[in-house]
Design an enzyme around this catalytic site. Structure first.
Site, PDB file in Angstrom:
ATOM      1  N   ARG A 170      11.738  -5.833   5.262  1.00 25.18           N
ATOM      2  CA  ARG A 170      11.573  -4.379   5.027  1.00 25.18           C
ATOM      3  C   ARG A 170      12.540  -3.580   5.909  1.00 25.18           C
ATOM      4  O   ARG A 170      12.745  -3.886   7.073  1.00 25.18           O
ATOM      5  CB  ARG A 170      10.135  -3.965   5.338  1.00 25.18           C
ATOM      6  CG  ARG A 170       9.941  -2.455   5.295  1.00 25.18           C
ATOM      7  CD  ARG A 170       8.496  -2.065   5.208  1.00 25.18           C
ATOM      8  NE  ARG A 170       7.711  -2.474   6.358  1.00 25.18           N
ATOM      9  CZ  ARG A 170       6.408  -2.236   6.477  1.00 25.18           C
ATOM     10  NH1 ARG A 170       5.758  -1.605   5.516  1.00 25.18           N
ATOM     11  NH2 ARG A 170       5.751  -2.643   7.549  1.00 25.18           N
ATOM     12  N   LYS A 188       0.831  -1.210   0.000  1.00 28.58           N
ATOM     13  CA  LYS A 188       0.000   0.000   0.000  1.00 28.58           C
ATOM     14  C   LYS A 188       0.867   1.261   0.000  1.00 28.58           C
ATOM     15  O   LYS A 188       0.666   2.160  -0.812  1.00 28.58           O
ATOM     16  CB  LYS A 188      -0.946   0.016   1.213  1.00 28.58           C
ATOM     17  CG  LYS A 188      -1.902  -1.172   1.256  1.00 28.58           C
ATOM     18  CD  LYS A 188      -2.861  -1.088   2.437  1.00 28.58           C
ATOM     19  CE  LYS A 188      -2.203  -1.143   3.799  1.00 28.58           C
ATOM     20  NZ  LYS A 188      -1.478  -2.401   4.097  1.00 28.58           N
TER      21      LYS A 188
END
Ligand code: AP5
Length: 217
Positions: free
Chosen positions: A127, A17
């Site tokens: 990440r 997103k």
């Protein structure tokens, strides 16, 4: 705000997103409204709201609807939201969706990024973020030029506290229970609903999304 683009980005944690939000906001000149970033900003400034939200975030749970809706409504008062906006990670419950629908900023399009659970775990556990700028990397899929360092500043990159595997799995389970029902909520509404496969090349996903959104605007 009538006639402006207001996009809701739905999708599991790690669906991409934030990555796609930056590209769509640049393409369509939209204000990027990420409730997760707003909460982390409040935490970085040591506010009471930020500190109480951190407990929920670290446990992989949702922050209360009252806090989120209040914060969102304040954000919509800011001038840049008038020209159109993209909601990233909001709404996450039916109550939040109803609250948004009761404002003049009700969405014109809802995009669902669909990614399987194991890809989510792989993405989030790899990440790396640069908190001051919000830049996001991945050790394999989107690596920085120098390992562990931000491309622009050279600062050391960090892992988010909620990106440990156990917390990621809890976030996925919370997503299934509390946010997935929004697919049917928006499916029944007249809003333009786009479901798109969120796997594969990042730029290719952006191209498909932009084409879909342009075709309806
Ligand atoms: P939030 O910050 O919104 O987290 P999230 O929704 O869990 O989403 P993420 O930021 O983890 O992932 P993303 O989908 O943006 O993926 P990204 O692009 O970074 O929320 C955090 C917490 O705050 C919540 O758990 C909750 O406690 C609270 N909260 C926030 N909003 C709330 C609300 N409305 N109500 C209640 N509580 C709320 O990508 C992930 C990784 O994958 C990156 O490393 C990226 O480089 C990589 N990647 C992206 N796309 C691809 C691709 N196509 N292929 C390979 N790798 C990719």
């Amino acid at each position: 705000m009538a006639g402006k683009m207001r996009i809701v980005l739905l999708g599991a944690p790690g669906a991409g997103k934030g990555t796609q939000a930056k590209r769509l906001c640049a393409q369509f000149d939209l204000a990027h409204i990420s409730t997760g970033d707003m909460l982390r900003h409040k935490l970085a400034h040591g506010t009471a709201l930020g500190l109480s939200a951190k407990k929920k975030m670290d446990a992989g749970e949702l922050v209360s609807d009252d806090i989120i809706v209040g914060m969102l409504k304040d954000r919509l008062e800011e001038k840049d939201a008038d020209a159109g906006c993209l909601f990233d990670g909001f709404p996450r419950t039916e109550h939040q969706a109803q609250a948004l629908d009761s404002t003049p900023a009700r969405p014109t399009a809802v995009v669902d990024l669909d990614v399987d659970d194991e890809s989510v775990v792989e993405r989030l556990c790899g990440r790396l973020v640069h908190p001051p700028s919000g830049r996001v990397y991945h050790v394999h899929f989107s690596p920085p030029k120098i390992a562990g360092k931000d491309d622009e500043t050279g600062d050391t990159l960090v892992q988010r506290d909620d990106d440990r595997e156990e917390t990621v799995r809890e976030r996925l389970s919370v997503y299934r229970r509390q946010t997935l029902p929004l697919k049917s909520y928006y499916g029944k509404s007249p809003v333009h609903y786009i479901s798109i496969a969120g796997g594969g090349d990042i730029a290719d996903i952006s191209r498909r999304l932009i084409a879909e959104l342009q075709s309806q605007n």
